[in-house]
Write an enzyme that holds these catalytic residues in place. Structure first.
Site, PDB file in Angstrom:
ATOM      1  N   HIS B 160       1.182  -1.290   0.119  1.00  0.00           N
ATOM      2  CA  HIS B 160      -0.183  -0.153   0.046  1.00  0.00           C
ATOM      3  C   HIS B 160       0.790   1.156  -0.305  1.00  0.00           C
ATOM      4  O   HIS B 160       0.702   2.354  -0.057  1.00  0.00           O
ATOM      5  CB  HIS B 160      -0.857   0.348   1.651  1.00  0.00           C
ATOM      6  N   ASP B 196      -2.658 -10.542  -2.581  1.00  0.00           N
ATOM      7  CA  ASP B 196      -3.015 -10.100  -1.451  1.00  0.00           C
ATOM      8  C   ASP B 196      -4.441  -9.973  -2.245  1.00  0.00           C
ATOM      9  O   ASP B 196      -4.803  -9.242  -2.562  1.00  0.00           O
ATOM     10  CB  ASP B 196      -2.504  -9.108  -1.043  1.00  0.00           C
ATOM     11  N   HIS B 198      -6.226  -7.882  -1.315  1.00  0.00           N
ATOM     12  CA  HIS B 198      -6.268  -5.785  -1.053  1.00  0.00           C
ATOM     13  C   HIS B 198      -5.295  -5.514  -2.549  1.00  0.00           C
ATOM     14  O   HIS B 198      -4.672  -5.892  -2.745  1.00  0.00           O
ATOM     15  CB  HIS B 198      -5.537  -4.680  -0.190  1.00  0.00           C
ATOM     16  N   ASP B 285      -4.456 -13.266   3.190  1.00  0.00           N
ATOM     17  CA  ASP B 285      -5.747 -13.104   3.360  1.00  0.00           C
ATOM     18  C   ASP B 285      -6.994 -12.829   2.714  1.00  0.00           C
ATOM     19  O   ASP B 285      -8.297 -12.492   2.449  1.00  0.00           O
ATOM     20  CB  ASP B 285      -5.601 -11.200   3.514  1.00  0.00           C
TER      21      ASP B 285
HETATM   22 ZN    ZN Z   1      -4.129  -7.744   2.063  1.00  0.00          ZN
END
Ligand code: ZN
Ligand code: ZN
Lengths: 343, 343
Positions: B160, B196, B198, B285
């Site tokens: 991120h 991931d 996200h 995740d």
């Molecule tokens: Zn994540």
């Protein structure tokens, strides 16, 4: 001077992210109660509560989807099982500013915010709506010619709230809503003068591309003061609004001797713009003892501030913004209004 | 498979703004300890700790001023008397994105962040630096030809973190730093595959205008999932990088049967790009029981995920990103790596 207020302000009291932890907001109900008590004690004039206004007056200054978000955010947040104040967690910075509105409430909280200082809970919307109605009712009294000036004791404040974002204790931009309402009622040219310690970034953003509403702000230099990312002198408007925005960032420690000549400049710009009505975003966090700000105005200086604003000779609506030292804000506000009336 | 890790990860453990309150981060030291224990128990191969690398390898992927901010933020925050984790409070959204860097630490915290989920405390920088060195050391082992693949057990994670912003538990973008290091070492074309849950918004932003590093990401649709403002399918790169960015947003509830064909597409794009080395941002995740995500991959699916990545036939560095159900993440990570090796 006529004062407009609403008991519904007390419905809203929230928390904020500050110093790396969650604290009760500096912007708390006692602020408005103290100011009202001082206005009463000073015998400043008539007191009235707000008249309801159409939702149209709110969406004239904010986007429809943003107002709808404010109306429904708490219900949607608690529907996901959360009980603390709704606070955003992620923001559309950099390229993210191009993204469409997220569907999830957590994404929307950041989409419609510029900081983590505008908590939403069950009392927020009714208080926010009442606060805007207080400003609208004050504007009505002045625009109709009934009053030369009026004081809108708004709480929550509004000047950090942009076209579609909350922040800095602000949700609906009461001053911008009032200025826009003047336009709707037929006033040709309007000015907003922001004398809060903090830059009125929301008001600036709402009128940035418009020539009909002039915005002038004296405030702590954003390089060192909240809101940090707006309020530089080179922000002068855009498109048709180019030249109708004037920022006066001032250093920490600014006192009345340094402040007053800059206010003279700002008022000259407002006169040159041809404004027929003035909305003042009145923050008294310029006070020397304010706990979160850095100017050095003294209680007696607020009389002079009011006098100087009166020298513009315009129908004027004062809209309450910040000021956080509860014991003194009432006195300082009353001095501005009294200075204006006695001028 | 060779695993790189650092005991210094444990220096960092922070808090985050979540559900309207401050909580200990989901991203906590136990995560890395569990993965390391499972890697050991599985007998996956050699374990090494990180080699120090020049600061130049960090500023090749991030701005100089941002790295300097990370190095000094905690000292400057505590110098103002604060003791809680440093968290930003206001963000440069909308027109604020044009503002210059503020001088005050409070303004800088927002200037260099995209959320309130990357706390900075006294242990943060040494852990962040070590985490980047873990990725760089893994890249060295693969780029030199010593290893066909390696696993960088990075913590804190990185995907991120953008060119100059932290967020989502991430500070330095370990995957981007590794990919850039491959370029510096002479690898012509590189790809980053982000699996991931996200979207890897930081990695995307770092390479968005570059044709030499291809970025592909499979993730929860940003309309409903963090980070909300990045990761849409129409973000395909810009300038010389147009066409070198591929996002695959997927609905909540996506299972392996739906995931695998999309992974096939992403790998085909990577092959078509001509990548000579692959960096995998490995988050687990996507697991059916992950506490903050919404896909439905099962433990056995991670073996297939590893096999499928191996089918690209590229020298590969796995860089650890998210995954938050402590008991299972170790098993799932080991399955990816074992699947890759056995392919
Ligand atoms: Zn994540
Ligand atoms: Zn203020």
């Amino acid at each position: 001077m006529l004062t407009l207020h609403s008991p519904r302000h007390a419905l809203h009291h929230g928390t904020e992210l500050k110093d790396g932890t969650i604290k009760p907001s500096f912007e708390h109900p006692q602020r408005a109660d103290t100011i009202l008590a001082q206005v009463r004690a000073a015998g400043l004039g008539e007191l009235r509560t707000e008249q309801p206004h159409d939702r149209a007056a709110l969406v004239a200054a904010h986007s429809e989807r943003y107002v709808q978000f404010l109306e429904t955010a708490w219900a949607r947040w608690t529907a996901t099982g959360r009980q603390h104040d709704a606070l955003p967690l992620v923001w559309p910075v950099r390229e993210g500013g191009q993204a469409p509105e997220p569907e999830h409430i957590d994404g929307q909280l950041g989409f419609y915010a510029m900081d983590a200082g505008a908590p939403i809970n069950g009392g927020t919307w009714p208080a926010v709506q009442a606060s805007a109605h207080v400003a609208l009712t004050a504007l009505d009294a002045v625009a109709s010619g009934e009053q030369r000036a009026a004081f809108a004791l708004c709480r929550p404040p509004g000047h950090h709230a942009g076209p579609e974002y909350a922040g800095g204790y602000c949700y609906l931009n009461n001053a911008a809503i009032a200025a826009q309402h003047a336009r709707t009622l037929g006033v040709g040219r309007v000015a907003v003068l922001d004398v809060d310690f903090h830059h009125g970034n929301g008001t600036q953003a709402i009128f940035y591309r418009r020539p009909d509403v002039f915005f002038a702000s004296l405030h702590g230099d954003p390089l060192r003061s909240y809101p940090y990312f707006w309020g530089h002198a080179d922000e002068t408007g855009a498109g048709e609004g180019l030249g109708a925005n004037a920022n006066y960032p001032l250093p920490h420690g600014t006192d009345w001797a340094a402040y007053s000549p800059v206010l003279t400049q700002a008022l000259a710009r407002i006169r040159a713009h041809g404004a027929e009505l003035l909305v003042v975003s009145l923050g008294v966090d310029t006070f020397e003892h304010d706990p979160i700000s850095h100017f050095r105005l003294r209680t007696a200086d607020y009389l002079r501030l009011g006098q100087q604003i009166a020298s513009a000779g315009l129908p004027t609506v004062f809209v309450m913004e910040g000021g956080y030292l509860v014991d003194d804000i009432g006195r300082n506000v009353v001095n501005v209004l009294r200075g204006f009336e006695d001028a």
